[in-house]
Design an enzyme around this catalytic site. Structure first.
Site, PDB file in Angstrom:
ATOM      1  N   LEU A  63       0.855  -1.186   0.000  1.00 33.73           N
ATOM      2  CA  LEU A  63       0.000   0.000   0.000  1.00 33.73           C
ATOM      3  C   LEU A  63       0.892   1.237   0.000  1.00 33.73           C
ATOM      4  O   LEU A  63       1.830   1.321   0.794  1.00 33.73           O
ATOM      5  CB  LEU A  63      -0.904   0.028   1.234  1.00 33.73           C
ATOM      6  CG  LEU A  63      -2.132  -0.880   1.228  1.00 33.73           C
ATOM      7  CD1 LEU A  63      -2.666  -1.055   2.638  1.00 33.73           C
ATOM      8  CD2 LEU A  63      -3.206  -0.309   0.323  1.00 33.73           C
ATOM      9  N   SER A  64       0.609   2.184  -0.874  1.00 29.47           N
ATOM     10  CA  SER A  64       1.350   3.443  -0.869  1.00 29.47           C
ATOM     11  C   SER A  64       0.920   4.297   0.316  1.00 29.47           C
ATOM     12  O   SER A  64      -0.101   4.038   0.959  1.00 29.47           O
ATOM     13  CB  SER A  64       1.103   4.208  -2.175  1.00 29.47           C
ATOM     14  OG  SER A  64       1.670   3.531  -3.273  1.00 29.47           O
ATOM     15  N   ALA A  65       1.703   5.328   0.611  1.00 29.07           N
ATOM     16  CA  ALA A  65       1.371   6.241   1.702  1.00 29.07           C
ATOM     17  C   ALA A  65       0.057   6.957   1.398  1.00 29.07           C
ATOM     18  O   ALA A  65      -0.253   7.248   0.240  1.00 29.07           O
ATOM     19  CB  ALA A  65       2.496   7.253   1.889  1.00 29.07           C
TER      20      ALA A  65
END
Length: 356
Positions: A63-65
């Site tokens: 998951l990206s930030a």
């Protein structure tokens, strides 16, 4: 180490922080972020990290930030009824938020390299439809995921209004990505260490704008078959909804509009009042680098900065505000459906076989 925004105590708190830092700027994007709990896409045992403004990776799951997803959602300029392609769809978190904006007459496709991640995304999607309190508040464009390398998409594939690529794109693949975009469409992708918004203004004309300095892992190059050529990957079909599905959409829409009219007539607010929250002073940070498996904003906060922030945190309370036990959310749409003079099997279909 600090993030681009302060860590939240829960999903709503995280969204409040993203709004304060101007990563989330439109109501439509805010509603989508609040409807999908980021913590639901974490493995058990890792959920405590869900509301920090950091990327997370475990095996093939990534998951990206939150601040990255916020910028992506804003840059895509999503509208109901558009078609969307997610290149590297991962857990399906972003695709599910997009589906809440596209509505039932949009197209929502994702392609993901790892088959185990596609299965994970399908499980999370099913859980959202069956269990989320938010599902009945929106008209939803359900994502369809396929396994494959996004650099091997069949040449006769259809084009899309909106495209996002979640891995670093090399310059020699830029035109390949652009070909997938319709005229008038928007492509958002990381290229040459910049998250870039590309608008197709004509058959052979483009406008580009850098959004954010980032560092993404590069796209995985396709492997070749016995003939020395990579196998092509077919995207999901753009299927037309059948009459039964259309009937469900319009019955639910009619009931939802009726509920809204009832609430308006009674003077009942349709949205919960904003949560009272801590005051924070936090600077927006526009550069990110990978440290191990984490996407870390730079520059990092010093211990002195963190102490100053803690000193400035104050609880805001309304005069006379008292703690009250939380009541279970009331699903008015479900109540209306259950009162319809229909067989139980049709009521179950109208509720998407949800039990709450």
């Amino acid at each position: 180490m600090g993030g681009a925004v302060s860590a939240g105590e829960d999903n709503d708190d995280l969204i409040d922080n993203l709004k304060e830092a101007q990563y989330i700027r439109t109501e439509r994007v805010e509603q989508a972020f609040r409807a999908i709990d980021r913590g639901d896409y974490y493995l058990e045992g890792y959920r405590d990290n869900a509301y920090k403004d950091l990327a997370w990776k475990h095996g093939n799951i990534h998951l990206s930030a939150p601040c990255i997803y916020s910028e992506v959602m804003e840059a895509l300029k999503l509208q109901p009824g558009l078609s969307f392609l997610n290149l590297g769809s991962g857990t399906g978190y972003l695709s599910t938020m997009v589906g809440l904006i596209l509505g039932p007459f949009g197209i929502n496709h994702g392609i993901e390299l790892h088959s185990d991640v596609v299965e994970y995304a399908k499980e999370k999607l099913e859980s959202f439809i069956k269990n989320s309190d938010s599902f009945d508040k929106f008209e939803f464009c359900e994502p369809a995921f396929v396994v494959g390398n996004c650099l091997q998409i069949a040449s006769d594939s259809h084009q899309y209004d909106r495209i996002y690529c979640g891995a670093g794109v090399q310059k020699d693949h830029e035109n390949y990505m652009k070909i997938l975009l319709k005229v008038g469409g928007i492509l958002v992708m990381p290229i040459e260490d910049q998250l870039t918004q590309i608008m197709r203004t004509g058959q052979n004309t483009w406008e580009s704008k850098n959004i954010l300095a980032v560092s993404f892992a590069p796209l995985v190059q396709p492997s070749k078959n016995d003939n020395g050529k990579p196998d092509s990957v077919g995207l999901p079909p753009c299927a037309v909804r059948n009459l039964q599905d259309l009937a469900r959409i319009y019955i639910r829409r009619t009931l939802r509009n009726f509920i809204n009219d009832e609430m308006q007539a009674k003077g009942i607010p349709q949205r919960a009042p904003p949560k009272r929250k801590r005051k924070r002073v936090k600077q927006r940070i526009n550069t990110y680098v990978f440290v191990g498996n984490q996407l870390i904003p730079q520059p990092l906060d010093s211990e002195e900065d963190e102490k100053m922030e803690e000193d400035k945190e104050e609880e805001e309370k309304e005069p006379g505000e008292a703690l009250k036990p939380e009541e279970p959310p009331q699903n008015l749409l479900r109540e209306k459906i259950m009162k319809l003079p229909l067989p139980e099997s049709l009521k179950a279909y109208l509720t998407y076989f949800r039990e709450k």
